[in-house]
Design an enzyme around this catalytic site. Structure first.
Site, short mmCIF file in Angstrom:
data_model
loop_
_atom_site.label_atom_id
_atom_site.label_comp_id
_atom_site.label_asym_id
_atom_site.label_seq_id
_atom_site.Cartn_x
_atom_site.Cartn_y
_atom_site.Cartn_z
N PRO A 266 0.84 -1.21 0.00
CA PRO A 266 0.00 0.00 0.00
C PRO A 266 0.87 1.25 0.00
CG PRO A 266 0.02 -1.01 2.18
CD PRO A 266 0.78 -1.94 1.29
N ASP A 442 5.84 2.18 2.02
CA ASP A 442 4.92 1.08 2.26
C ASP A 442 4.24 1.31 3.61
OD1 ASP A 442 3.66 -1.33 2.83
OD2 ASP A 442 5.27 -2.57 2.02
N HIS A 443 2.92 1.55 3.56
CA HIS A 443 2.22 1.91 4.79
C HIS A 443 2.09 0.74 5.76
CE1 HIS A 443 0.31 4.76 7.23
NE2 HIS A 443 -0.49 5.34 6.35
N ARG A 444 2.40 -0.47 5.33
CA ARG A 444 2.44 -1.59 6.27
C ARG A 444 3.64 -1.46 7.20
NH1 ARG A 444 2.81 -6.57 2.28
NH2 ARG A 444 4.47 -5.17 1.56
#
Length: 472
Positions: A266, A442-444
């Protein structure tokens, strides 16, 4: 008069389970005499251009493929006529050769080398003699060939990729054919391999097949959306309305990797425009200093150093997501990737342990990296293992963008062009040199706060290099 024999050289797996390579050029012709390890061809894999060394000393008897051909791993590409006398590369006795490990005068290195199995680059693990007869293995055409004893001269052993062909159907054969890494990728993406059509040899399902299926199945977008832009109109035949270019090699791999990255991680992108006048003034001073005389210094050099310093305070951006282990892996080193546009497509080679380098060392490494990439000589090792990347879109006159993460990395920084613009400086309007920074992450792995702090630190260093004194 010694006897001769014909030896075939089959295209080896050049790394990471790649199923095919394109022969860019031959360095030899039929009738040429070659020596052991002489470069005989240049081939392009999905990741890099690789030079193929000759596994034999002898005469080129036949070239089975032409330059420009895409060849599957395991297919014969060249045959050699070699001297059979004494089973040595030079046709003489075995004394002093790696195969004659017990001969008088052989060095310890040669004795150790005689116990190793050859592969494309260097040699494998030591193989102990068991005294058992040589095992038989099937070749790629289903025929049976004798396996060379491991204590024979290395130059006489062709580099082959063994493929087991069971005589009777097994349960393993009933499921779709693929390699373990590809099956893991399919599990990670939630894809049933029964639904995927394999394009590899014998219907083998490749990594690219899975990635392309994921792009179409999960997001309902065509893979054609990531194909390269059409060639300029002047590149086509006069009168034709379009030009078609085969998608292969580095460009094919890059397209598949970008699809996987875009539809797996994401992405979040943030932007910051900063006054880099102090950095450009520092660059001018360094270029004229005695320490950096003769070295190539650019805004990218200083920006790369600023990225490395900012990572010390924001290490979450130097990490990766391990889905199989359900863990976040934070790197305690930085392999800094630099996106490079080459005639064969985009590549992202990386500078190993860039965080341990001085500014002078970083400058040298950047120059070597870009020169090697543009000449198409980047090795697969230099393309693997990156932890964070920079793309310098400013060299094309672009201010900002939304870069896609290099697969397996948590962040990528895009550097915009340095432009003169009106700017409030010391409470007055002045003409300053400004740059826009784009950060995709990467929003994770990276929260908005962590990404914002990293970008703010990067901007602070570039707008005032003296700020480093308060950060380290």
């Amino acid at each position: 008069m010694s006897a001769t024999m014909i030896k075939e050289f089959r295209l080896p797996d050049l790394g990471e389970g790649l199923t095919e390579s394109e022969i860019l050029s031959w360095k030899v012709a039929v009738g040429d005499t070659v020596t052991l390890n002489q470069v005989i061809a240049e081939v392009e894999t999905a990741k890099a251009v690789v030079e193929l060394p000759s596994p034999f000393a002898g005469t080129v008897a036949a070239l089975h493929e032409q330059a420009g051909s895409v060849v599957e791993v395991g297919k014969p590409i060249v045959s050699f006529e070699v001297d059979d006398a004494g089973d040595s590369p030079s046709g003489g006795s075995d004394a002093g050769t790696p195969g004659a490990s017990d001969s008088e005068g052989a060095s310890d290195f040669e004795k150790a080398l005689a116990k190793r199995e050859p592969n494309l680059v260097g040699y494998g693990a030591v193989v102990e003699k068991s005294g058992r007869p040589a095992r038989r293995q099937r070749n790629f055409d289903g025929g049976v060939t004798e396996h060379e004893p491991v204590n024979e001269p290395l130059a006489e052993q062709p580099v082959q990729v063994p493929v087991a062909v069971p005589s009777e159907p097994t349960a393993e054969q009933e499921r779709p054919r693929s390699t373990p890494p590809v099956r893991k990728l399919a599990r990670d993406l939630g894809i049933d391999l029964e639904m995927v059509k394999g394009t590899g040899s014998g219907g083998l399902i490749t990594r690219s097949d899975v990635q392309e299926f994921a792009a179409v199945d999960q997001r309902q977008v065509s893979v054609s959306a990531v194909t390269p832009a059409p060639a300029p109109i002047y590149a086509g035949v006069p009168g034709e309305r379009e030009t078609r270019t085969p998608i292969k090699g580095v460009r094919k791999f890059t397209a598949a990797a970008m699809v996987q990255s875009a539809f797996t991680a994401p992405h979040v992108t943030e932007f910051l425009t900063v006054d880099v006048t102090p950095t450009m003034e520092l660059l001018t001073r360094l270029k004229t200093s005695r320490e950096f005389a003769g070295y190539k210094l650019t805004p990218l050099t200083l920006a790369a150093k600023a990225v490395l310093i900012s990572l010390r305070r924001n290490p979450s951006l130097n990490s990766r997501w391990d889905d199989a282990a359900q863990e976040i892996v934070q790197f305690n080193y930085v392999n800094l990737g630099i996106a490079a546009a080459t005639p064969r497509g985009l590549t992202v080679p990386n500078i190993k342990d860039a965080d341990k380098m001085t500014l002078l060392e970083l400058s040298t490494a950047l120059s070597e990296l870009t020169d090697t990439a543009r000449s198409g000589r980047t090795s697969p090792a230099d393309l693997a293992g990156g932890t964070i990347s920079i793309t310098n879109i400013g060299v094309f006159g672009i201010d900002a963008g939304t870069p896609i993460l290099n697969p397996g990395e948590a962040a990528i920084v895009a550097l915009g062009s340095v432009r003169k613009a009106p700017w409030v400086h010391n409470d007055e309007l002045a003409v300053r040199q400004v740059m826009s920074l784009s950060l995709a992450f990467d929003h994770r792995l990276v929260d908005g706060e962590q990404g914002s702090k990293f970008l703010a630190d990067l901007g602070a260093i570039l707008s005032d290099p003296a700020a480093v004194m308060t950060m380290i």
